[in-house]
Every structure is written in structure tokens, then in C-alpha cells.
Design an enzyme around this catalytic site. Structure first.
Site, PDB file in Angstrom:
ATOM      1  N   SER B  40       0.649  -1.180   0.118  1.00 51.14           N
ATOM      2  CA  SER B  40       0.127  -0.103   0.165  1.00 51.14           C
ATOM      3  C   SER B  40       0.709   1.170   0.138  1.00 51.14           C
ATOM      4  O   SER B  40       0.222   2.579  -0.298  1.00 51.14           O
ATOM      5  CB  SER B  40      -0.984   0.048   1.318  1.00 51.14           C
ATOM      6  N   CYS B 157     -10.475  -9.654  22.271  1.00 46.51           N
ATOM      7  CA  CYS B 157     -11.994  -8.767  22.310  1.00 46.51           C
ATOM      8  C   CYS B 157     -12.925  -9.803  23.433  1.00 46.51           C
ATOM      9  O   CYS B 157     -13.843  -9.230  23.740  1.00 46.51           O
ATOM     10  CB  CYS B 157     -12.684  -8.780  21.028  1.00 46.51           C
ATOM     11  N   ARG B 244     -18.030 -19.369  17.369  1.00 50.77           N
ATOM     12  CA  ARG B 244     -18.260 -18.517  16.397  1.00 50.77           C
ATOM     13  C   ARG B 244     -19.953 -18.238  16.112  1.00 50.77           C
ATOM     14  O   ARG B 244     -20.330 -19.522  15.888  1.00 50.77           O
ATOM     15  CB  ARG B 244     -17.410 -18.501  15.152  1.00 50.77           C
ATOM     16  N   HIS B 251     -19.888  -9.769  20.889  1.00 46.71           N
ATOM     17  CA  HIS B 251     -19.502 -11.092  21.466  1.00 46.71           C
ATOM     18  C   HIS B 251     -20.758 -11.353  22.752  1.00 46.71           C
ATOM     19  O   HIS B 251     -21.032 -10.511  23.626  1.00 46.71           O
ATOM     20  CB  HIS B 251     -18.347 -11.283  22.021  1.00 46.71           C
ATOM     21  N   ASN B 336     -17.303  -6.338  20.328  1.00 51.34           N
ATOM     22  CA  ASN B 336     -15.750  -6.581  19.816  1.00 51.34           C
ATOM     23  C   ASN B 336     -14.973  -5.708  19.372  1.00 51.34           C
ATOM     24  O   ASN B 336     -13.668  -5.769  19.436  1.00 51.34           O
ATOM     25  CB  ASN B 336     -15.878  -7.930  19.297  1.00 51.34           C
TER      26      ASN B 336
END
Lengths: 359, 359, 359, 359
Positions: B40, B157, B244, B251, B336
């Protein structure tokens, strides 16, 4: 063998539809009568499940409705005549079950998915492969109530996978306490009104009314010892947190167990693998009651719920839990509308047929 | 006050983008430099987040990219010149963090979302409102490593919501053991390659590599006591099952705690409600670190993740857990990628600015 | 200015809740009365939206219920006394609307989300910024029906984005025919019973009863010319295929238009960008009625539905369509429960207030 | 009959995995060789699909990997030796296909899911049941390129359902123009990197790079007339808007067709029902190429994608479209990774075997 003639009551709802699918082409049972509420009475089944306003077919199974059923006339469950019927599969909700099932049971075997009679002392909550001994409660039930039939309910769909996996642990290692968090599919609440999409998309709902109490109570009864005075429930505590997940079908449960003695994850996996419920020969039985996965990313509801016809409980991630004495934790997936409902009831009926309770 | 000049490193990834959103219009901090990988470098930010093949903008926040950022030139994080920079917000992954952050920390304050330095003895895992005392480790770090800047990582998180809620329980009642099952949003894994839709639609994935160990270790360190020799981790066990869920952000965690002494659910709710992290006056701080819900159907990630700017931890379903001594269980939702990542790091930087660690 | 006093009828349903959110803190309107069905009458609003069985709050907006509303007493919409009320915002369904709204309209301005009166000759389907001239039908309506108030319905939520984008094309290029396929969010069907999760997870439902006809008919009327004898509908055909997608909120529409004369995609984008509905100064008006995206991956419902408070129509992928003469195609996203329902009705009320129809 | 020996190239990706599932237990074909990129070469298939970091199996089909495959050694597709191989099923992407397939085709029949050779004059895009006559292009291809094998690609998965349904309309009524909007499942983009969950949850993505052009071009070629000089594409325009929906598998398409002469919806349904592709006897062929639904809520991808082994195209909502001359519109669902990819290629191979092109 002549096939036993069956009536499905509550045939238009989602649980009733699952019975029709579970019994389609069954070698031992044949659906010859359908019943539902007064609103459906007198219609063909095809008409009864057609929404009048939109013309849509109200059918929730992925499998299409068995063609033979569509032309059957639906009767009013209230006044259902059981002449010529050997087994009633009842998919009505608890309030209706409490009224209707005693009428049916006077003469006929009734397998039920409702919670209505689960907690009565003379009623076994049957789980195929787990508590066959409890079938003896049927004799007591008949005697006490003066029925020649009986009522046998299935457990709650969330209890099902839990007791199937706890049974071999209890037998081999003993159990001191259980803590479980469930992530449940929406089809378990599929009956009117069910879970609205707007409530569950991109979401988790952390509460299912009454579910946690049912899981605790039913687990204790199902795993309890059958004695002369009935079933003595187990006394270890079962603490559940039941949540609804953005999943169509299949209940996932993260289970933590404090065992009665030390066991390694390998020991526990062996207990799962070797668990043989004595169901061989029953048409709806899975090859194995428990399927153990080595891949740590399994079980998953989308990939594993339909394993073995939706009748096996898939288990993975067996590992030590250092927060509890002799702690073991694992994840399970159980199909809530196959093993956990209609098809599980059919398996139970198969068992009761081979043991003579259904004639 | 002149605003502090900030560089965001790893600015093109999802965590970096969240930093740009969290710092947009910030009263104390101003983003003046962007860095990313060599690929980048030299491009404007607008070009750097444009997919060459399809022309699409690769941007994952619901908030649009701050207009001012689009024209900034992206530098190579490898050779980033920190002249004139007061704070580095680092969103690179752990491998890169291990290499780059020590270079930056020689001269400059580095706040990081990576796990790279979390477990080093002279590095505090800072959680705003929970362990301010650990900031003193920064002095030790500077001395030991000869840095005039420092590295301060945020926790994972999933750890975040857990420690925010355990802190008031530990202070008021003591904690003997913790068992937690998480249902985590997909954005937490948003970095390359992230969670594929095909893997998580209509599904739960029962495993997130490394997550459970991080939660256990970080919880112990964050809640540990700061002493003359550094932080002594708490010794109560933390057993996590991390899954998940089909959720974009937020979360959800079902937490069971064995407290040090008896407390009713009302006592626990009071402890949550009265928990004051001493954050008043910090621009990114929520009004309350913990928001308690009475509605048993809450908290839900879709409805509660954005409460108070995504910075409060929402708690509900506080109830007794009879499977553990002095057992209490509850459900929490924590955002999160706000409190649990970039915006939490910004809040930490605000705290370190008011206490003089950032100058 | 003293704020106008408003009643929200059908306040407990999802559309009514959206009115409460849209009117919360409004500078011109103040909700002072709530009405719903008999079942809710006499309860506080907080009690009326609490499910008796589970204790859960039945509230479907992401925004929490305005605190002031919770203590208001809910009246029975059947006998609602409109003394002191300047505007009624009606969120009841069509059958109830047909009965109740004429009663209210005798004395009071009624803005409605129901389809009940949309197709009557003396009733304008008002779309803010698109057909202000149709407001003159209100005079005719009052005269014909002897009302001092009036009934003004909004269009169907799927019609909304379509007419907003067709209007500048019609004005600048003419329109010969329109073909549209919608992918609609579930909240548009949010009223009892709404879309069941089991029906729409991992799915597209290709039919929404009555929707396609409404879109065709309403588009013709809204874009029609107001003359001495009322509105003459446009005559170009509008062919819609309306589907339900697995999206919470926001309707996406793929639109193909055969224009009256040749225009390039750039011409069309210019027409969209320059479209000024004359809404400046109205509190609920977006900065632009249409927002044009260059990124070919936009608009997307999750990212764009809330743009400009959910009141702008986001458009992208404008390109030639070689299957039609002077063919142009594009994709739009419109927020079905903001611009497409309650908040759009509020915007209409704002317009009618500035023009004196509401006093 | 001895089964033909097959190699699957690109065997570790999602399309390759679908080939293994489609060929598992096939009566005519037997997978004896697997090939993939250099990274996998030399490993067993079980190892090749195991993620090194996490240990997870990278497998995306609901069906488990065929047990026989797990122990096969994976070869490098670059240098694949085709000795003893009768058919190559190629699942590599276009760039690799352009390099590898000419090498294989020198000696061997190659069926491919890549777009690489689709638009070359001497290459037929074969669709079982639709354009058998195009197989004659294989002779031309062999002659021109000096190959004894050949390359035959399948169409894009979105083209598949469209051409299957357009074919009987073209034959019976003629076609003037086609406008189509697709709502595509994520598995069609399942190859690296696939659709990220964060991008598609609660969303519609209105753009799939290159897809619309492929659909237009391929439809013209597939439905074109085979003449002495090759295939003359049809000349009616095909205008597509291709979107990605929150669906795992199955492409839904809303199709509008201007027919060459007037036909009622009943005429069109009859044409669909009577469409017989001449595929009887082929093991992977569906009973009917097109299944017509009367229920207006069908077809739906979740309920209908797997009909007839995922090989039939389900059609519903056939109705007049008054926006076009002789306009007809309908909705179709086609399984994008069964009929639209691997299993469709296997069906093509079956056809080419019975006609002698594969020996």
C-alpha cells in the site's frame, strides 16, 4: 408383519409434519388417520395446510409432504375415534395434550412430544438407548389410571442430546455436576408463532422461557434409577443457559461436567464411542448413538445435524476443564426435530413395539 | 489543548479502519499519518483500500471512511518515521507487531490490538476502568527496555466483556472459579481471511484457535494485583468454550461464576450497577461500564452492542447457579470492535494521556 | 411555535413503534396520546408491550422506546377521543383503517401507513418531494366527504424507493416502461405474524401477496398528473417481481427503465443527483432525496439503509440496458420502515403543516 | 463396463471437492488421480486439505469427503502425467486453466468449470439436454488444435438455470429479449477468498464482477444454432443484474422474457413441463430438467435447490408481463454447485461417453 396403524394428532403443525416425514415409508408403522383442531376438521390434508388468504402451502419440512397424506381427510382431534388405531403420535401442545391424551390412552398407545405428562410419577420420559428400564413405569401407569393404552412423552429437544451424552459418562465415571450452555435452532420453537426473523437475524436471544428448568428436571428423571417405587431422579445439579441462535435446525450445546472420578479426554471419548444403546434392528436407530469428531471445528449444526438420519448425537472438542474437579468439557450437536422430536418418538415406538408395550 | 498527533499502523485492515472511525473528530487525538504494508505504500488511502481487480472499496465499517483520510498518503509501516508523532495506534497482526512495535516504542507510545506483547512481565494489558494501577508497569518497561515510548496492548476482544464484569464481583465477593461459553460475532476475525459466509451461515462453529487460552491467561493477568515485582495473576481457574455465531458484531458470553462468598442475584446486579471505573471526563468512556437489563430476553448483540457508543458491557439474566458453591450466572454482550478493540484502545490512550504516560 | 399534539394509533405494533421513534424529540410534533386495540386499552404503554406469558418487552426497533411513552396510558382506538389532538398517525392495518380513519378524519388530519384509502379518487398517496401537487386532493376529499380533517396514506414501502427514483427520470427523459425486481427486508412484514425465521434463513421467498399489484398501481397514481378532475395516472406499465430476502431492514430493487428518449448513464446519474424535492427546512428531510454511488458494490441494504437518517434513496450501478429501447438499469436501496413508512409519514405531515393543511 | 479412470485437477478447492462428491460411487467413472497446486503435491489428500495452523479440515461440502480419497496422493497439476487417465475433471480457475488444459487436451478429454475457453469458436459450452448438437464442435477443435482429447467447459453457474428454461421457450415460441435479476448463493464464489460473512450477513451485494457479461454471452452461444461454420449465437439481448444474497447454495433468478409470439402462462408451463432433454439413462440426469411449481411461494433456494439431486431447475410464478410484448415472467432456482458446476460437468461427461467423444 402387518404394519401398525397410526394416527397423527396435531398433524398440521410443524411437529406433526415431522411425524408424517418420519413415518413415510416406515416398515412397521403406517399413518392411516390424521387429526388436528376443529378449524381443519373435514378438509383434506392438502387443504388443511393451505393458507386461505395467500394460497400458500404451510409446510415447514425440507422434505415434501408424503403424497399419500395429501388426500387423507383430517379429523377433529377432540372427538377422534381410535377404532382400528394401534398407536397415536401426538404433536399437539401441552395444554391440548393434557386434555386429549388421557382420552386416547384409555385404549391406545400415545407417544407425545408435549411436556404435559413428563413430570408425573407414573410416566416415563423415554429416550431410546438411554433408559429402557423406565418402560416398566407403563405398567404402573396402566394400573393406576385404568388405561389399556398409555402416554409416553419424549423429553424436551434440548434435553435429548444432553442425556444421550451424559448417560455413558454417568455409567462409567459418575457425575457430580453439569453446566451447559445451548445455542438452539429456531425450528424447536417452530410452532405458532415461532421465532420471527426480525428477532433472530444477526443475533443471539439469551432466554427461552421454561427451557432451563425443563432441561434440569428431565435430565434428573431420565438418568434416574428405576426402583420398586418408580424412578428416583439423580441428584447432581444441572445448570443450563439456553439461548436461541441464528440456525434453522440443530441444537449446539457446550457442556461442562464434573465427573465422579478422574478421566482423561481420551477416556471420555472412548466412553462415547463405545456407548451402545441396544437399538440394533430398530428401523429409525442410528448406527451409533454418539459420533465423536476429532476435527476441533466440529460438530457444527449445519454439517452434522443430519448425520445418520438426524438420529446420532455428534460430539467434539472433548477436553479437560480445570475449573471443576475431574472436569471434562465438550460440545455436542443434536437434531432437535429428528432425534429430539418426531423421529425420536418413532424410535421409541419401535422399541416399545419390540418389547410388547405396543401390540 | 493541541491535539496529539497520531499514526495508525495497519490502517488498511479492518482493525485499522476501526481506529480511523474511532478517532474521527476526536477532541484530543488527530490522525496525521497512516501506515500499512509495502503493497500500500505510496498510495493515497483511497487507492490503498480499493481492490485493483474489481474497483471496489475494501472497507468494512458501517460508518463511511472519514473524508480527510482518503487523501492521506500511506507509508510503509516497516520504515515509518515517527517524527512529530505522539501516539501510534497499531492494528497489525501479532507477527508484524513483534517486529515493528519495539522500533516505534523507542520513542513513542504504542497502543496495540495484537496479542504480541500481552504476556510479557513488563507489559500491562490495559482495560480502561479495570486495572489502572497496572499502568505503573510502563515505568518498568521503559527502564528495562530503554524505551522512552512504550507498548500497551489491549486484551483479546473476548476477554474484554468478561473482565469488565468480573472486576466488581472480584472486588466485592471474591471469585473461586469461572466457566464461560462465548458466541462471538464474525467481525472479530475480520482480518484476512476472516470468516467465510459459507462456513457460518445457519451454523455455529465450536472452535476459535487459541482463543480460550488467551481468555484464561489474560483474565488472570488483568485482574491480578500490581505489586513491587509486577502483576501477580489471579489464581482462580477460567474455563472458556469459544464459539463463532452467525452474528456480524458483538460477542455474547454466558458466564458462570463461583463467588468467594454468598451473594444473591440482586447483590450481584447492584455490584454491576455501582461499578464506577473512574473514567468520567474521558471522551470515549461510556456513562456506565456495565448496563444491567431486567428484561430476561436481553442483552442481545443486535440490540445492545452499540449501547453507549459500543463502550458499555450489557448484562442480563443474573441468577443463581446451583451447580457451584455461591454460584451466579449471567449473560453479557460486549462490542468486540468498539470496546473490545480500536475504540477501547483509544479510551486507554485517553487515560494514559490524563495520567501523563502520553505527553 | 407550539408543538402540534399527536396521537399514534396502533401504537403497540411494529409500525406504531416506528412512529414513536420517528417522533421522539421532534421539534414540531409531540405525541400526547396512544391508542391500540381493546386488549391494550387502559394499560400503560410499558405494560401494553410486555408479553404476559414471558414478561418480555415486545419492541422491535433498534432504538429503545422513548422513556416518556412508557408511562402513557393506552386508549382503545375504537373510541378514541380526539379532543386536543392536531394530527393522528395511524399504524393500524387496512381492515381497521377502513373503519377507524373516517371517524378520525371528520375532525383531524390522519396520516396512515395502511393501504386502505390509497386507491380512492379523492385521496392522494403523498410522497414527500415527489408529488406535492397532489395535496390539492385534500380539498376535494374534505368537500366530498364533509370532513374537516383528512386521510393521507403513504405508499407501500416497496413503491417508495421506486417512485423517488422514477420521478426525475420521468421529468427529464420520459418513461415508456419499467421492470423491477425487489429483494425486501423482513421488517416490512413485521406486523403480526411477520416472517418466520425458519422460512427465510438461507433463503429467498419469491412471492409477497398483493405487493406487485400495489407497486404498479401506486406508482401510476403517484407519478400521475394532477388536473381539474383529480389525478390522471401515468400509463406506462410497471412490472414488478417482489421477493423477500434474508435482510432485516432495507428494500433493494433492481430497476430497468425504458426511457422516452436516449440518455446515457451519466445523464441519468445527473438527473438523480440534481433531483431536489423542495424539502429544505423540513426536520425529517434528507439532505438529498437520492444519493448516487460510484462504487459498483453499492448500494447495499446493511451499509446504506440508514444513510441520512434512513430518508435518502441510495442508487448505484447505473448502466445501459440493451434489452430495451433507451434502456437504463440501476439498483436502489430504500429504508422500508423509515422513508418507506413511519418517518416518511412524519415528513409528509411536516410538509402538510408548512402548507397549511395541518393547522 | 469397466469404469473410466478420472483425474480431478484442482481437487483441494471447493469446486474440486464437489467433483469428488459428484463422482463418489459413480457407476461409469472412477477417480484414480488427484492434482492440485505445488503446495499440495506429494501430500495425501487428507493432509492436503488440512489447515496446517489450526489442524482443521478445509472441506466445504455438506457431504463428507469420500473415504477412498483421503489416502490418495495429490500430484502437482503442472506436471500431471495422464497415462491411464480417460477423463480430466478440471476445477482450477481460469488463469491456470488457460495454461494447463491445452496440455491435458492433447491426449485426454477435459471437462472444465472455468471460463477460460468458453468463448473460443471451436469450443462448445455444453449444457446437458440443451445443446447436444454443439458436441460436433469437438471434432473441429481436435482438427484445428491437433488434439486427440478436447476441452469442454460448462457455462457459468448463473447461466445454467437461465438457458435450461429459455431453451423450451425459444423452441416453441421464439424469444425477442430477456431481462433477468439473480439472487445468488455464496458458494458460487466459494473459491479463495469467497464471500466474507461480514460482507453478506443481513445484506444484498448488488454486483458480481464479470457475471452479467458472462450470462449474456454464454446464453447467446449455448442457444445458438450449430452450422457448418460453428455456432451462430442468438441475437436477442440478455440483460442481467447479478446480485449476491445471504444464501448458502442455490441461485434464484427473476426472469422476464419477451416471446416471439403470444403465449399464456399455461402455455409456458406446458412447455417447461414437456421439455425433455433426451438424457434418460444418464446416471446424473434428473427425472425432469425443469420442475414446475404451482405454489406461488416456490421455488425457494433452501427448499428446492436439492430437488432431484440438485439437477433439476425449479420454476414457479409463471405469469404475464405487461411491460413487454408477449411478455412472460417467472422465477427459477438452480443449484449452482450441482447442476451449475461439478455435477453438471459429470452429466456432460456421461453424455459425451454415450456419444463416443469420451472413449
Amino acid at each position: 408383519m402387518t404394519r401398525k396403524r397410526c394416527a397423527v394428532v396435531g398433524a398440521t403443525g410443524i411437529a406433526g409434519q415431522q411425524f408424517l416425514v418420519a413415518l413415510d415409508g416406515h416398515p412397521w408403522f403406517e399413518v392411516t388417520r390424521l387429526a388436528a383442531s376443529e378449524r381443519s376438521a373435514g378438509k383434506t390434508y392438502a387443504d388443511a395446510i393451505r393458507d386461505e388468504k395467500s394460497g400458500a402451502r404451510r409446510w415447514w419440512c425440507v422434505e415434501p409432504p408424503p403424497a399419500r397424506m395429501l388426500d387423507l381427510s383430517v379429523e377433529n382431534g377432540e372427538g377422534l375415534d381410535l377404532d382400528g388405531i394401534d398407536v397415536v403420535f401426538s404433536a399437539v401442545e401441552s395444554d391440548a395434550a393434557r386434555v386429549l391424551q388421557p382420552r386416547y390412552a384409555k385404549t391406545t398407545a400415545v407417544l407425545s412430544t408435549a411436556s404435559a405428562f413428563r413430570y408425573e410419577d407414573d410416566v416415563p420420559i423415554m429416550v431410546p438407548g438411554v433408559n429402557h428400564g423406565h418402560a416398566a413405569l407403563i405398567d404402573r401407569q396402566r394400573k393406576l389410571r385404568g388405561w389399556s393404552g398409555f402416554v409416553v412423552p419424549l423429553p424436551n429437544c434440548t434435553t435429548m442430546g444432553l442425556v444421550v451424552t451424559l448417560k455413558p459418562l454417568l455409567d462409567r465415571f459418575g457425575i457430580e455436576r453439569v453446566i451447559m450452555t445451548s445455542m438452539q435452532g429456531v425450528s424447536g420453537a417452530g410452532r405458532s408463532p415461532g421465532v420471527m426473523a426480525l428477532d433472530i437475524f444477526d443475533n443471539v436471544i439469551p432466554y427461552i422461557p421454561g427451557e432451563e428448568e425443563k432441561v434440569a428436571r428431565e435430565t434428573g428423571k431420565i438418568l434416574g434409577l428405576m426402583g420398586a417405587d418408580g424412578v428416583a431422579p439423580t441428584t447432581f445439579p444441572v445448570s443450563a443457559t439456553c439461548t436461541r441462535a441464528a440456525v434453522t435446525e440443530g441444537h449446539t450445546e457446550a457442556v461442562t461436567v464434573s465427573l465422579g472420578r478422574r478421566a482423561t479426554p481420551r477416556d471420555v471419548e472412548a466412553a462415547f464411542r463405545e456407548f451402545d444403546g441396544g437399538l440394533s434392528g430398530l428401523p429409525s436407530a442410528p448406527r451409533r448413538l454418539i459420533t465423536v469428531h476429532d476435527d476441533p471445528f466440529r460438530p457444527q449444526p449445519r454439517l452434522d445435524r443430519d448425520a445418520d438420519g438426524g438420529m446420532t448425537t455428534s460430539v467434539g472438542r472433548v477436553r479437560e476443564d480445570d475449573a471443576l474437579d475431574h472436569g471434562i468439557k465438550y460440545v455436542l450437536v443434536s437434531h432437535n426435530t429428528k432425534m429430539g422430536a418426531a423421529k425420536g418418538a418413532v424410535l421409541t415406538a419401535e422399541y416399545l413395539l419390540t418389547t410388547g408395550y405396543i401390540k
